[in-house]
Scaffold this motif. Sequence first.
Motif, PDB file in Angstrom:
ATOM      1  N   LEU A 108     -30.778  -4.553   1.654  1.00  0.00           N
ATOM      2  CA  LEU A 108     -31.485  -3.335   2.025  1.00  0.00           C
ATOM      3  C   LEU A 108     -30.943  -2.152   1.205  1.00  0.00           C
ATOM      4  O   LEU A 108     -31.620  -1.420   0.611  1.00  0.00           O
ATOM      5  N   ILE A 109     -29.594  -2.335   0.770  1.00  0.00           N
ATOM      6  CA  ILE A 109     -28.923  -1.392  -0.400  1.00  0.00           C
ATOM      7  C   ILE A 109     -29.760  -1.763  -1.799  1.00  0.00           C
ATOM      8  O   ILE A 109     -29.996  -0.835  -2.317  1.00  0.00           O
ATOM      9  N   LYS A 110     -29.945  -2.907  -2.151  1.00  0.00           N
ATOM     10  CA  LYS A 110     -30.384  -3.360  -3.439  1.00  0.00           C
ATOM     11  C   LYS A 110     -31.658  -3.129  -3.455  1.00  0.00           C
ATOM     12  O   LYS A 110     -32.219  -2.390  -4.622  1.00  0.00           O
ATOM     13  N   GLY A 111     -32.420  -3.144  -2.335  1.00  0.00           N
ATOM     14  CA  GLY A 111     -33.922  -2.640  -2.482  1.00  0.00           C
ATOM     15  C   GLY A 111     -34.058  -1.381  -2.467  1.00  0.00           C
ATOM     16  O   GLY A 111     -34.973  -0.722  -3.020  1.00  0.00           O
ATOM     17  N   ILE A 163     -30.548   6.937  -2.756  1.00  0.00           N
ATOM     18  CA  ILE A 163     -29.496   6.619  -3.509  1.00  0.00           C
ATOM     19  C   ILE A 163     -28.086   6.866  -2.896  1.00  0.00           C
ATOM     20  O   ILE A 163     -27.261   6.085  -2.981  1.00  0.00           O
ATOM     21  N   LEU A 164     -27.809   8.043  -2.813  1.00  0.00           N
ATOM     22  CA  LEU A 164     -26.707   8.329  -2.099  1.00  0.00           C
ATOM     23  C   LEU A 164     -26.322   7.735  -0.863  1.00  0.00           C
ATOM     24  O   LEU A 164     -25.382   7.136  -0.591  1.00  0.00           O
ATOM     25  N   THR A 165     -27.275   7.453   0.033  1.00  0.00           N
ATOM     26  CA  THR A 165     -27.320   6.758   1.195  1.00  0.00           C
ATOM     27  C   THR A 165     -26.638   5.310   0.930  1.00  0.00           C
ATOM     28  O   THR A 165     -25.928   4.707   1.566  1.00  0.00           O
ATOM     29  N   CYS A 166     -27.464   4.697  -0.198  1.00  0.00           N
ATOM     30  CA  CYS A 166     -27.070   3.302  -0.578  1.00  0.00           C
ATOM     31  C   CYS A 166     -25.594   3.151  -1.011  1.00  0.00           C
ATOM     32  O   CYS A 166     -24.687   2.233  -0.858  1.00  0.00           O
ATOM     33  N   VAL A 167     -25.186   3.997  -1.766  1.00  0.00           N
ATOM     34  CA  VAL A 167     -23.847   4.261  -2.393  1.00  0.00           C
ATOM     35  C   VAL A 167     -22.799   4.389  -1.398  1.00  0.00           C
ATOM     36  O   VAL A 167     -21.860   3.626  -1.163  1.00  0.00           O
ATOM     37  N   LEU A 168     -23.082   5.132  -0.437  1.00  0.00           N
ATOM     38  CA  LEU A 168     -22.281   5.441   1.114  1.00  0.00           C
ATOM     39  C   LEU A 168     -22.159   3.985   1.563  1.00  0.00           C
ATOM     40  O   LEU A 168     -21.207   3.582   2.248  1.00  0.00           O
ATOM     41  N   TRP A 169     -23.250   3.314   1.888  1.00  0.00           N
ATOM     42  CA  TRP A 169     -23.025   2.080   2.471  1.00  0.00           C
ATOM     43  C   TRP A 169     -22.263   0.999   1.804  1.00  0.00           C
ATOM     44  O   TRP A 169     -21.643   0.127   2.320  1.00  0.00           O
ATOM     45  N   GLY A 229     -15.052  -1.271   2.739  1.00  0.00           N
ATOM     46  CA  GLY A 229     -13.821  -0.843   3.555  1.00  0.00           C
ATOM     47  C   GLY A 229     -13.398   0.480   2.939  1.00  0.00           C
ATOM     48  O   GLY A 229     -12.043   0.854   3.331  1.00  0.00           O
ATOM     49  N   ARG A 230     -13.967   1.238   2.106  1.00  0.00           N
ATOM     50  CA  ARG A 230     -13.434   2.464   1.430  1.00  0.00           C
ATOM     51  C   ARG A 230     -13.673   3.895   2.323  1.00  0.00           C
ATOM     52  O   ARG A 230     -13.324   4.828   2.146  1.00  0.00           O
TER      53      ARG A 230
END
Length: 215
Positions: free
Chosen positions: A151-154, A201-207, A213-214
Motif C-alpha cells: 500500500l505504501i509503495k503503490g 506522500i506524507l501519509t506513506c512516509v508516516l506509515w 518503529g520510529r
Amino acid sequence: MKMDIKKMCVLGMLSALAYVVMVAGRIPVIMFLSYDPKDVVITIGGFLYGPLAAFIMTVIVSFIEAFTVSDTGPIGLLMNIIAGSAFACTASFIYKKHRSLKGAVSGLAAAWIMMTAVMILWNYLITPIFMEVPRQQVASMLIPIFLPFNLIKGGLNAAITMLLYKPVKAMLEKSNLMPPPEDDVKGKFNLGVVFASGFVILTCVLWVLVLQGRL
C-alpha cells in the motif's frame, strides 16, 4: 520513422533514469523490503506510449537490476517484473483509454489496488521459497507486513507520478522529443493535484516510520 526513433530515444532515456533512481533512491521500509521510485519513471513512460512500452521498460530495468545490484536472484527478478507490470501497465492502460486528468487519477488508483492485490498473492506463493520458511509463516506476515508495504509503495508511486508526469511531458515536448499535447493533463498549475499527492506522500512516509518503529 522519425517518430519511432524519437520514441526509442525517450524510452531508452527513461529506462536509464529508472535504473539510476532505483540504485540511488532505494529506501529500506521493513525487513528485506525496500522502496525505490523506478516504477514512477516506468509509469510515466507508459502514460506517454502505452502499456506495452511500460511492460518492456519494466522487463529491461528488472533484468539489468538483477544482474548488477540485486542479490535476490531469479526470484527477485520475477517479483520485480510482476510488481512493476501490475502497477505501470494497469495505470497506462486506463490512461490510454481516457487521456484526461480523471483518467490519470483513475488509472493510478486502479494500479495502486491492482499491485497491492497481485503482490499479496505472489508474496504468499513465492516468498516461502525465497525465505526458505513454511508457507504458514509467510501467511502470518501478509497483513502486518506485506499489505502495508505494498500500500505504501503503490501510494508513493501514484502520488509521485501524478506530480511529475506533466512537467516531464512538457519538457519532452519543449525538446521536440514528443508531439504536441493530445490530452487534458496540461494547462494551468493544478493546486488540488499537488495537495492530494503531497498528502498521500506524507501519509506513506508516516506509515514507513510507524513500520520501522520510529513513531
